[in-house]
Design an enzyme around this catalytic site. Sequence first.
Site, PDB file in Angstrom:
ATOM      1  CB  CYS A 179       0.654   1.516   4.176  1.00  0.00           C
ATOM      2  SG  CYS A 179      -1.091   1.077   4.183  1.00  0.00           S
ATOM      3  CB  CYS A 237      -0.897  -0.054   1.238  1.00  0.00           C
ATOM      4  SG  CYS A 237      -1.669   1.483   1.706  1.00  0.00           S
TER       5      CYS A 237
END
Length: 138
Positions: free
Chosen positions: A65, A62
């Site tokens: 992230c 991600c």
Amino acid sequence: MGGCVGKVLLLFDQSRRDEEEKLDYKGGNVHIINSKEIWDQKIAEANRDGKTVVANFSASWCGPCRVIAPIYAEMSKTYPQLMFLTIDVDDLVDFSSSWDIRATPTFFFLKDGQQVDKLVGANKPELEKKVQAIANNS
């Protein structure tokens, strides 16, 4: 006979990629949760010590992230009165599902094991605001 070397190289490359894709929390005080047992231990420790938990459900693939990981690590140093945890949703699929994670990153704020707040997404200003507010009330 010609397939084995390619497969071994692919496995090696995938293993190296997996290591490179781990989120970087170095320099911080972020506890990596890789089992339900460790989660339970850390929650019990936080409850015993009167600490609010900030739990980051994320994934190594991600992009947001990856961007927020060093910021999260820095916060863990700035606010030692809180306990910072991170859970890779791909490593603990069933556990993450039990938290109804629909997007990564998702941050939960827990006091005495109960959710007191939540933030979905890598919104740095909002995360900083929530963490600061929780820390000031701890």
